[in-house]
Write an enzyme that holds these catalytic residues in place. Structure first.
Site, PDB file in Angstrom:
ATOM      1  N   SER A 144      -7.869  -1.396  -2.051  1.00 14.65           N
ATOM      2  CA  SER A 144      -7.849  -2.041  -0.737  1.00 14.65           C
ATOM      3  C   SER A 144      -6.879  -1.352   0.219  1.00 14.65           C
ATOM      4  O   SER A 144      -5.765  -1.008  -0.148  1.00 14.65           O
ATOM      5  CB  SER A 144      -7.428  -3.502  -0.898  1.00 14.65           C
ATOM      6  OG  SER A 144      -7.408  -4.134   0.348  1.00 14.65           O
ATOM      7  N   LYS A 204     -10.569  -3.296   2.716  1.00 17.68           N
ATOM      8  CA  LYS A 204      -9.296  -3.584   3.391  1.00 17.68           C
ATOM      9  C   LYS A 204      -9.078  -5.101   3.479  1.00 17.68           C
ATOM     10  O   LYS A 204     -10.018  -5.846   3.779  1.00 17.68           O
ATOM     11  CB  LYS A 204      -9.345  -2.981   4.802  1.00 17.68           C
ATOM     12  CG  LYS A 204      -8.173  -3.348   5.711  1.00 17.68           C
ATOM     13  CD  LYS A 204      -6.915  -2.606   5.351  1.00 17.68           C
ATOM     14  CE  LYS A 204      -5.668  -3.194   6.038  1.00 17.68           C
ATOM     15  NZ  LYS A 204      -4.414  -2.797   5.364  1.00 17.68           N
ATOM     16  N   GLY A 205      -7.858  -5.538   3.246  1.00 18.32           N
ATOM     17  CA  GLY A 205      -7.521  -6.963   3.234  1.00 18.32           C
ATOM     18  C   GLY A 205      -8.037  -7.727   4.447  1.00 18.32           C
ATOM     19  O   GLY A 205      -7.903  -7.270   5.578  1.00 18.32           O
ATOM     20  N   GLY A 256       0.835  -3.656   8.278  1.00 21.50           N
ATOM     21  CA  GLY A 256       0.921  -5.012   8.812  1.00 21.50           C
ATOM     22  C   GLY A 256      -0.404  -5.741   8.715  1.00 21.50           C
ATOM     23  O   GLY A 256      -0.706  -6.629   9.514  1.00 21.50           O
ATOM     24  N   LEU A 257      -1.200  -5.344   7.700  1.00 18.55           N
ATOM     25  CA  LEU A 257      -2.436  -6.062   7.399  1.00 18.55           C
ATOM     26  C   LEU A 257      -3.389  -6.167   8.584  1.00 18.55           C
ATOM     27  O   LEU A 257      -4.134  -7.140   8.724  1.00 18.55           O
ATOM     28  CB  LEU A 257      -2.106  -7.451   6.828  1.00 18.55           C
ATOM     29  CG  LEU A 257      -1.362  -7.389   5.471  1.00 18.55           C
ATOM     30  CD1 LEU A 257      -0.723  -8.720   5.135  1.00 18.55           C
ATOM     31  CD2 LEU A 257      -2.289  -6.956   4.344  1.00 18.55           C
ATOM     32  N   CYS A 283       2.034 -11.114   0.030  1.00 16.54           N
ATOM     33  CA  CYS A 283       2.283 -11.307   1.452  1.00 16.54           C
ATOM     34  C   CYS A 283       3.623 -11.980   1.629  1.00 16.54           C
ATOM     35  O   CYS A 283       3.964 -12.889   0.892  1.00 16.54           O
ATOM     36  CB  CYS A 283       1.218 -12.211   2.054  1.00 16.54           C
ATOM     37  SG  CYS A 283      -0.404 -11.549   1.821  1.00 16.54           S
ATOM     38  N   GLY A 332      -1.846   2.444  -9.181  1.00 14.67           N
ATOM     39  CA  GLY A 332      -0.509   2.855  -8.773  1.00 14.67           C
ATOM     40  C   GLY A 332      -0.345   4.336  -9.029  1.00 14.67           C
ATOM     41  O   GLY A 332      -0.075   4.751 -10.146  1.00 14.67           O
TER      42      GLY A 332
HETATM   43  C1  LIG Z   1      -2.075   2.284   3.864  1.00 18.98           C
HETATM   44  C2  LIG Z   1      -2.218   1.257   2.774  1.00 18.98           C
HETATM   45  C3  LIG Z   1      -2.787   0.016   3.062  1.00 18.98           C
HETATM   46  C4  LIG Z   1      -2.925  -0.951   2.070  1.00 18.98           C
HETATM   47  N1  LIG Z   1      -3.499  -2.163   2.360  1.00 18.98           N
HETATM   48  C5  LIG Z   1      -3.690  -3.084   1.369  1.00 18.98           C
HETATM   49  C6  LIG Z   1      -4.344  -4.313   1.615  1.00 18.98           C
HETATM   50  O1  LIG Z   1      -4.798  -4.585   2.720  1.00 18.98           O
HETATM   51  N2  LIG Z   1      -4.477  -5.218   0.593  1.00 18.98           N
HETATM   52  C7  LIG Z   1      -3.987  -4.930  -0.662  1.00 18.98           C
HETATM   53  O2  LIG Z   1      -4.127  -5.761  -1.559  1.00 18.98           O
HETATM   54  N3  LIG Z   1      -3.391  -3.758  -0.932  1.00 18.98           N
HETATM   55  C8  LIG Z   1      -3.227  -2.824   0.053  1.00 18.98           C
HETATM   56  N4  LIG Z   1      -2.612  -1.627  -0.246  1.00 18.98           N
HETATM   57  C9  LIG Z   1      -2.139  -1.357  -1.614  1.00 18.98           C
HETATM   58  C10 LIG Z   1      -3.149  -0.516  -2.401  1.00 18.98           C
HETATM   59  O3  LIG Z   1      -4.384  -1.183  -2.513  1.00 18.98           O
HETATM   60  C11 LIG Z   1      -2.595  -0.188  -3.795  1.00 18.98           C
HETATM   61  O4  LIG Z   1      -2.315  -1.392  -4.471  1.00 18.98           O
HETATM   62  C12 LIG Z   1      -1.320   0.624  -3.731  1.00 18.98           C
HETATM   63  O5  LIG Z   1      -1.401   1.568  -2.692  1.00 18.98           O
HETATM   64  C13 LIG Z   1      -1.008   1.358  -5.040  1.00 18.98           C
HETATM   65  O6  LIG Z   1      -2.001   2.278  -5.389  1.00 18.98           O
HETATM   66  P1  LIG Z   1      -1.909   3.863  -5.020  1.00 18.98           P
HETATM   67  O7  LIG Z   1      -0.569   4.338  -5.497  1.00 18.98           O
HETATM   68  O8  LIG Z   1      -3.068   4.483  -5.736  1.00 18.98           O
HETATM   69  O9  LIG Z   1      -2.015   3.982  -3.552  1.00 18.98           O
HETATM   70  C14 LIG Z   1      -2.477  -0.663   0.755  1.00 18.98           C
HETATM   71  C15 LIG Z   1      -1.917   0.589   0.475  1.00 18.98           C
HETATM   72  C16 LIG Z   1      -1.786   1.548   1.457  1.00 18.98           C
HETATM   73  C17 LIG Z   1      -1.178   2.878   1.104  1.00 18.98           C
END
Ligand SMILES: Cc1cc2nc3c(=O)[nH]c(=O)nc-3n(C[C@H](O)[C@H](O)[C@H](O)COP(=O)(O)O)c2cc1C
Ligand SMILES: Cc1cc2nc3c(=O)[nH]c(=O)nc-3n(C[C@H](O)[C@H](O)[C@H](O)COP(=O)(O)OP(=O)(O)OC[C@H]3O[C@@H](n4cnc5c(N)ncnc54)[C@H](O)[C@@H]3O)c2cc1C
Ligand SMILES: Cc1cc2nc3c(=O)[nH]c(=O)nc-3n(C[C@H](O)[C@H](O)[C@H](O)COP(=O)(O)OP(=O)(O)OC[C@H]3O[C@@H](n4cnc5c(N)ncnc54)[C@H](O)[C@@H]3O)c2cc1C
Ligand SMILES: Cc1cc2nc3c(=O)[nH]c(=O)nc-3n(C[C@H](O)[C@H](O)[C@H](O)COP(=O)(O)O)c2cc1C
Ligand code: FES
Ligand code: FES
Lengths: 313, 276, 313, 276
Positions: C28, C52-53, C79-80, C137, C250
């Site tokens: 997401s 996306k959330g 900021g969602l 959140c 992660g």
């Molecule tokens: C730019 C950005 C926006 C994100 N927006 C959300 C979100 O809207 N909802 C959510 O649950 N996680 C969000 N995340 C978290 C990611 O889904 C994920 O849990 C986190 O980035 C760790 O994985 P990664 O290291 O592969 O990026 C966001 C991450 C990034 C980098």
């Protein structure tokens, strides 16, 4: 206060009663007992040196592999190998006595009493100027979690050490918690003179070809630049939560990184993993901070500590 | 001449692939190292870039001091990110070198020397054989026999460098594509009975499994053997305690020693071969 | 079961009722609404896609700078920002309906009720196959801490969403806690069908020349390879603590990284930051996992899930 | 010709320092981009190494399609780790390029064009001027005047590339070491009254502070202006929402737009200059 750059800026900082010639300290477990680095730098230039963690009895440590590199990080599971407090006093302290720098002994125990006993034994040892209490030890009672993750136990250890010594007591916090400020406040109330943070974050790495953990100990502690953003935040939040001085660390590789922590409010900083990459890293950091002050026309390091400005533009 | 341990910025003079996946890099360092003892190593890191984070340990394979500078060669195999990055270095690139470090092989014992090398483990043994020959005037002629093992013909390294110094170089490959088919320790096991126990010493370097098999072969033979051990290292100078190897202590108990400081060369009988 | 390598291995995994064609899901907030990536890869090849959330009302998000790179990491404070659930349904869902992959909607709210209302509105939307509940959140009541850091609140949100929908409910846990397994167990008990972890770790970065935070929002969430060792450990511990499936994420940049999580017990994995480095990263990961299975003569991905062997040699 | 957006592995053809700390890199890409619109950018990353993690955005400064391949030039200044790494690239190195991305400048308006460039902001304007001239047959002669600003004489870039296409190139340096002493917007402010409002369009690129000052200069002048904005980017393709820039919406309220998708080129009056 501004300077015209002709004089060298003041680099001395104080952590409670402890006055350091500069804010750069080597972190526990990453600088041995100091001796190992003597061929590479003049140890007297250090702001301070924290000795490898000392327990009551010698500890053998964990099987190998004990370390594995991860992206911008180092995962270690040394297992707190050390010579024990008695051998420290007879074998390691004499060399440390010859140095003109602040020496801080890092101590830990498996019980509150062990902490107090180690603290007691080190009190009065000539080279030891302060104690740093490592509460990031797995505690049998709470299975796997750190003592330092429980504000109650953290406070208890702090009180016990406080009573066992008249040396300045710095309590070193673990980042493996929901709210580090809650622990910080309890430790402050229990009598700590200062806090240092952060210790390593718990992590693991898997060898996909053997389907085995890469560390013999399965899990380890993550240090190095990877953790810096987490460390800066925890330091900044802790500085706002307590009124005792905070020593910041976590992924400091150069003077710019050190300044991030100082600006966020750390009174001094510790350098860990960077010592492995370059044994003279701390000198580059000291010189770099001094140069930065010169460039910015600031004549006292204390004038930049805690200057972080979070207002919206 | 005394040894000085330093961290220096060196310049890459050459970096060539000499066998499949195996390279030799030559680095020029300012100042003099003093005599490096074969088996000693350096901590090596490219001078630019932030990954990998840590330096990597490599045995010195040759050393030449020329007036003001020291040239060293390292022989390495690409196995991961650090060595892959290393293979990209080109002439003129800057690198960081810390060393020489650790305890090398004892040089003066034995009138007959057996070298046992697995893969890139040949690096310090090349250095050893050359230096042993060079010092021969003082100590009389030494007979040097080398056993070199590799996976297959294409990944054999160092033989052409060993040959000028050795009376014999025997080769083993896992697939039999050159020399004996099998491991280098099996090859050596066949010969061990022909050696005169008291006169020979063994110097070995290679993967732990090979050294452990060698310990089996030599068990109870009364042949003095030193081995160069490998462990992951962070600092290389005895500070991190990351490179622990399990040893047998005098009192029959076990403990850990630092490969970077008390080693990398150990007497074979001091190592606890059962476990890390 | 071993194969001679002639046939392609089975890559399908199931997360409760949800069957994915392979274990690779886009995370997401890192894959937009899917459309953005259509020029670079065949979206139908994905095991799944988390959107996306989505909140009840549109959200504008934070001021810039919203992102800053840190060593092997990305600190973000978006900021969602999102279009809100209604616009999602009318504007974004139609494209998603055309795809032959599992679509998971990521939802969040500022209150338990908002979570339930968003879940309710998305239930029955044709393209939405499951919900991922983002409980990382900031919650007004507990000032700065995540809802998901409190097992009680986490369970409450889970229950509310569970009641509002008949879709599979995946609860996404925050790593900013002392003991993620405690939260995991409570969320499981509250009716979650699966867990996903980890979300980002809280961090900050300071611009030393201006003495200001590098993010306009001061703090942000850290993602990317830097956090992988922490994520692998949390996934491994959580897998042992619960009996519902766990989705790991992660810092997964390539197939090897993905396999670390699968071997540690994750039933599927999500890929986040890697999508920014290479928009087709997920395809390389899918192909790489398949190749690894072939090389290892394993004919079913499920045969390597949870095979981590922690016994001493 | 339609534009194809792809991630390609390119080969560095050259990479030279053209002014203090400023470089031009030429990259050859397989396949054709289609016509890149000046103001469009690419996400660029060295092909080896893991740091920095993310690609970096750079405006395309020139594009040449030759049968099967596309060559692009990027003009960049070293300001941090990513550009420092970029400056180390050598001929033959591989790089990753994603693009062309975003919305470029409108090309057809205005019989007189004013270009306002701050520092490396000149890159897309060089491309713009050249393409505008090349298309002149169709649309009649265009008068192009460029205002170029830099810190000092040594860091002026792109002037020699602008000159062949421009009727006039005016230079401002902060320290007055070449041309007007002061900022490029001050220089332009002195001239603005001489331009015939309806006939001219302005195309500008540079740091936000410069563009913001330009907005002040043009405020209420009725001169159409497009600006190329910079924000930190993670993905470059509209997915991360990292590159938000604050804009004024039709209803008087404000909102965010993605520089990488709705931009980087915006109409000046759409930007909310008061805040990010
Ligand atoms: C730019 C950005 C926006 C994100 N927006 C959300 C979100 O809207 N909802 C959510 O649950 N996680 C969000 N995340 C978290 C990611 O889904 C994920 O849990 C986190 O980035 C760790 O994985 P990664 O290291 O592969 O990026 C966001 C991450 C990034 C980098
Ligand atoms: C004293 C000493 C001397 C050495 N001399 C040489 C030499 O002359 N030539 C040479 O090619 N190599 C030598 N090595 C091994 C060399 O240090 C490793 O191959 C190198 O560190 C691997 O780095 P990497 O980033 O490429 O691989 P990584 O990605 O770090 O690891 C790849 C694989 O290599 C293994 N590995 C990594 N580091 C070590 C280590 N220190 N010891 C054992 N296994 C390791 C890992 O477990 C993994 O399986 C020596 C090691 C030591 C301790
Ligand atoms: C659409 C677009 C086109 C661009 N075109 C060019 C160009 O043609 N030539 C050129 O030299 N540069 C250009 N830039 C800016 C370039 O992307 C940054 O200089 C580069 O990303 C810096 O990377 P770094 O790792 O060297 O610096 P970092 O270490 O990331 O940052 C160093 C300094 O630069 C600032 N910075 C970093 N990235 C950006 C960014 N994206 N926007 C604004 N400030 C930033 C930081 O705040 C910091 O002060 C462009 C940016 C955008 C968004
Ligand atoms: C190999 C190693 C050993 C360590 N040993 C100790 C120790 O004995 N006591 C302690 O309090 N911290 C110990 N630490 C933690 C460091 O002192 C420091 O808190 C941590 O590494 C973060 O700083 P860094 O990122 O600069 O390394 C150790 C760290 C490493 C890498
Ligand atoms: S590598 Fe650090 S002690 Fe040996
Ligand atoms: S850079 Fe990701 S949305 Fe613009």
């Amino acid at each position: 206060m501004k300077t015209d750059g002709a004089e060298r800026p003041n680099m001395a900082v104080s952590i409670g009663r402890l006055v350091l010639k500069n804010p750069v300290i080597t972190a526990s477990g990453t600088f041995g007992y100091g001796e190992e680095f003597a061929p590479y730098l003049d140890l007297d230039r250090l702001g301070g040196m924290v000795i490898k963690g000392i327990s009551e009895k010698p500890r053998m440590g964990n099987p190998s592999p004990r370390i594995v590199e991860t992206p911008s990080g180092l995962l270690n599971a040394i297992g707190l190998e050390n010579v024990g407090v008695d051998a420290f006093i007879t074998e390691k302290a004499p060399f440390l006595e010859t140095l003109d720098t602040t020496v801080i002994a890092n101590i830990f125990g498996e019980s509150v009493d062990e902490y107090a006993r180690v603290a007691g034994k080190l009190t009065g040892v000539k080279c030891v100027d302060a104690l740093e209490v490592n509460i990031s030890c797995p505690n049998v009672k709470r299975g796997g979690m750190d003592i330092g993750a429980d504000p109650e136990q953290a406070a208890e250890v702090t009180r016990a050490v406080r009573q066992a010594t008249n040396l300045p007591v710095i309590v070193k916090l673990t980042p493996n918690v929901t709210d580090i400020t809650a622990v910080a406040r309890r430790v402050e109330a229990a009598g700590a003179d200062a806090l240092s943070l952060i210790n390593t974050l718990r992590g693991m790495s898997v060898d996909i070809y053997t389907a085995r953990p890469r560390l013999a100990n399965v899990t380890g502690g993550l240090s190095g630049p990877a953790i810096r953003p987490l460390a800066v935040l925890m330091v900044w939040e802790t500085v706002q939560a307590v009124s005792i001085p905070v020593i910041g660390m976590g992924g400091i590789m150069n003077a710019c990184d050190a300044l991030e922590f100082l600006i966020a409010g750390a009174r001094a900083i510790e350098v860990g993993t960077a010592n492995f990459v370059n044994p003279a890293a701390v000198l580059d950091i000291i010189d770099g901070i001094e140069r930065h002050l010169g460039d910015a026309c600031v004549d006292d390091i204390n004038d930049i500590i805690g200057t972080l400005d979070c207002r919206r533009k | 001449m005394e040894q000085t341990q330093k961290r220096e910025t060196g310049i890459v003079r050459s970096n060539r692939e000499t066998a499949r996946g195996h390279y030799v890099i030559e680095v020029e360092l300012p100042g003099l190292f003093g005599v490096v003892c074969p088996g000693q190593f350096v901590m090596f890191r490219p001078g630019t870039g932030e990954t990998p984070l840590l330096s990597r340990p490599f045995s010195v394979c040759s050393q030449t001091e020329t007036g003001e500078t020291t040239r060293i060669e390292l022989l390495y195999r690409v196995v991961g990110a650090g060595t892959a990055r290393m293979a990209l270095l080109r002439q003129g690139d800057t690198v960081n070198v810390l060393g020489p470090l650790g305890r090398g092989f004892d040089m003066d014992e034995g009138r007959r020397v057996i070298l046992v090398a697995g893969g890139v483990g040949v690096a310090p043994l090349i250095f050893y054989a050359g230096l042993r020959r060079a010092r021969e005037e003082d100590s009389g002629r030494v007979r040097i026999v080398a056993y070199v093992g590799a996976a297959d013909e294409e990944s054999i390294v160092g033989v052409e460098r060993l040959e000028p110094h050795c009376d014999e170089v025997k080769i083993a490959t896992d697939d039999g594509s050159r020399g004996f088919r099998g491991t280098v320790t099996e090859l050596f096991r066949n010969d061990v009975k022909y050696y005169e126990k008291k006169a020979v010493v063994v110097r070995a370097c290679g993967p732990r499994a090979m050294l452990s098999a060698l310990a089996d072969v030599l068990d109870g033979q009364g042949i003095a053997c030193q081995v160069s051990m490998e462990e992951r290292m962070a600092c290389g100078i005895g500070a991190c305690l990351g490179c622990a190897v399990k040893v047998r202590l005098g009192d029959g108990s076990v403990g850990y020693r630092r490969v970077c400081k008390e080693g990398p060369v150990f007497d074979m009988e001091d190592i606890d071969w059962h476990e890390n």
